[in-house]
Design a protein around this motif. Structure first.
Motif, PDB file in Angstrom:
ATOM      1  N   PRO A   1     102.315  47.961  81.697  1.00 28.18           N
ATOM      2  CA  PRO A   1     102.874  46.598  81.641  1.00 28.18           C
ATOM      3  C   PRO A   1     104.193  46.525  82.409  1.00 28.18           C
ATOM      4  O   PRO A   1     105.006  47.457  82.380  1.00 28.18           O
ATOM      5  CB  PRO A   1     103.096  46.367  80.143  1.00 28.18           C
ATOM      6  CG  PRO A   1     102.282  47.416  79.446  1.00 28.18           C
ATOM      7  CD  PRO A   1     102.252  48.593  80.372  1.00 28.18           C
TER       8      PRO A   1
ATOM      9  N   THR B   1     107.185  41.647  79.873  1.00 35.99           N
ATOM     10  CA  THR B   1     106.069  40.714  80.026  1.00 35.99           C
ATOM     11  C   THR B   1     105.095  40.735  78.854  1.00 35.99           C
ATOM     12  O   THR B   1     104.138  39.952  78.849  1.00 35.99           O
ATOM     13  CB  THR B   1     105.284  41.015  81.305  1.00 35.99           C
ATOM     14  OG1 THR B   1     104.638  42.295  81.174  1.00 35.99           O
ATOM     15  CG2 THR B   1     106.194  41.016  82.519  1.00 35.99           C
TER      16      THR B   1
ATOM     17  N   GLY C   1     102.772  42.641  78.310  1.00 30.59           N
ATOM     18  CA  GLY C   1     101.444  42.956  78.807  1.00 30.59           C
ATOM     19  C   GLY C   1     100.758  41.847  79.575  1.00 30.59           C
ATOM     20  O   GLY C   1      99.613  42.014  80.017  1.00 30.59           O
TER      21      GLY C   1
ATOM     22  N   ALA D   1     100.374  43.489  84.315  1.00 32.52           N
ATOM     23  CA  ALA D   1     100.290  44.950  84.240  1.00 32.52           C
ATOM     24  C   ALA D   1      99.644  45.486  85.515  1.00 32.52           C
ATOM     25  O   ALA D   1      98.892  44.781  86.205  1.00 32.52           O
ATOM     26  CB  ALA D   1      99.495  45.383  83.012  1.00 32.52           C
TER      27      ALA D   1
END
Length: 279
Positions: free
Chosen positions: A166, A170, A172, A175
């Motif tokens: 990631p 963020t 995830g 990524a």
């Protein structure tokens, strides 16, 4: 399980109207999925029962470091001498079917998501031994040696064996599946997979020295290219020269993924063209 887009070929019907999104500008090009027709394929010396869509090649004043092919092998198709340039390294990424890869005498079977790095000067062969077509991306770049840095070695893996990393902050939504450690200076190019969940963004205009090839494997998004916002979808290819500003908004409904090329980890060459540029 990923759903990798691959071209289907054919031709648009005579009743089709010209509402395509193909564009070539001073900073970027977009080759949309509808352009991947039969009449723009190439047949390559040394390859049998194979056709290729050549979607990037070195061009003076534009993007100069790499070439990218989308390859389609009929049953029994392949090559015993695939790479004509002894200085060229390559990456194979399989999107459909299965291929058998011989790499320095080692045999490998690659299915969808299969990834192989082929160093310059390596003896390799590739064929489709199944009864259905196989399709893959082939990216080529002349290797640029660096003083005191050994050349990289061959490896074979699959996307499913690598956990995406990631991007910071963020959660995830953005990524990158990295097939090579970014700190490994042996490698002068990276070919990764970038994934955005719905709503994920590149929240600033990236403007950098790396050239890019971005083939959309899955989903759709709005991508910022230089001055323009461009809607892209699975099967589209974006080709960016160095310092072309870029950003992204993945609007959904599903995730947005692309295969990404960039040149990395080498000093800028001064004084114009030099031995080793291009592929």
């Amino acid at each position: 399980m990923s759903n990798y887009h691959f071209p289907e070929g054919g031709l648009p019907p005579q009743t089709a109207i010209h509402t395509g999104r193909a564009v070539f500008t001073e900073a970027y090009a977009v080759i949309p999925r509808g352009v991947f027709s039969d009449i723009v394929t190439s047949f390559l010396p040394g390859w049998e029962k194979t056709r290729a869509w050549i979607i990037a090649r070195p061009m003076s004043g534009f993007s100069e470091t790499f070439s990218q092919y989308v390859m389609e092998l009929a049953p029994g198709g392949g090559s015993r001498s695939p790479e004509p340039d002894p200085k060229a390294q390559g990456v194979i990424f399989v999107t459909d079917g299965e291929v058998w890869l011989s790499l320095d005498g080692q045999e490998h079977e690659l299915g969808p998501g299969g990834y192989a790095y082929v160093p310059a000067g390596t003896a390799w062969r590739l064929r489709n031994g199944s009864d259905h077509p196989a399709r893959f991306h082939w990216l080529r770049k002349r290797y640029e040696p660096a003083p005191g840095v050994p050349a990289p070695t061959a490896f074979v893996t699959n996307e499913t064996e690598i956990a995406p990393t990631p991007m910071p902050g963020t959660e995830g939504r953005w990524a990158t599946t990295r097939f090579v450690d970014p700190d490994d200076l042996r490698h002068d190019m990276h070919v990764n997979i970038v994934t955005f969940q719905p709503g994920g963004v590149i929240p600033f205009e990236e403007t950098h020295v790396m050239e890019h090839g971005l083939f959309v494997l899955e989903g759709k998004a709005v991508y910022r290219l230089n001055r323009d916002w461009v809607e892209v979808e699975a099967g589209d290819f974006m080709w960016l020269r160095a310092f072309c500003p870029q950003a992204c908004y993945a609007g959904g409904p599903g995730r947005f993924r692309y295969l990404l090329y960039k040149d990395v980890n080498r000093h800028v060459k001064l004084g114009g063209a030099w031995e080793g540029r291009g592929a």
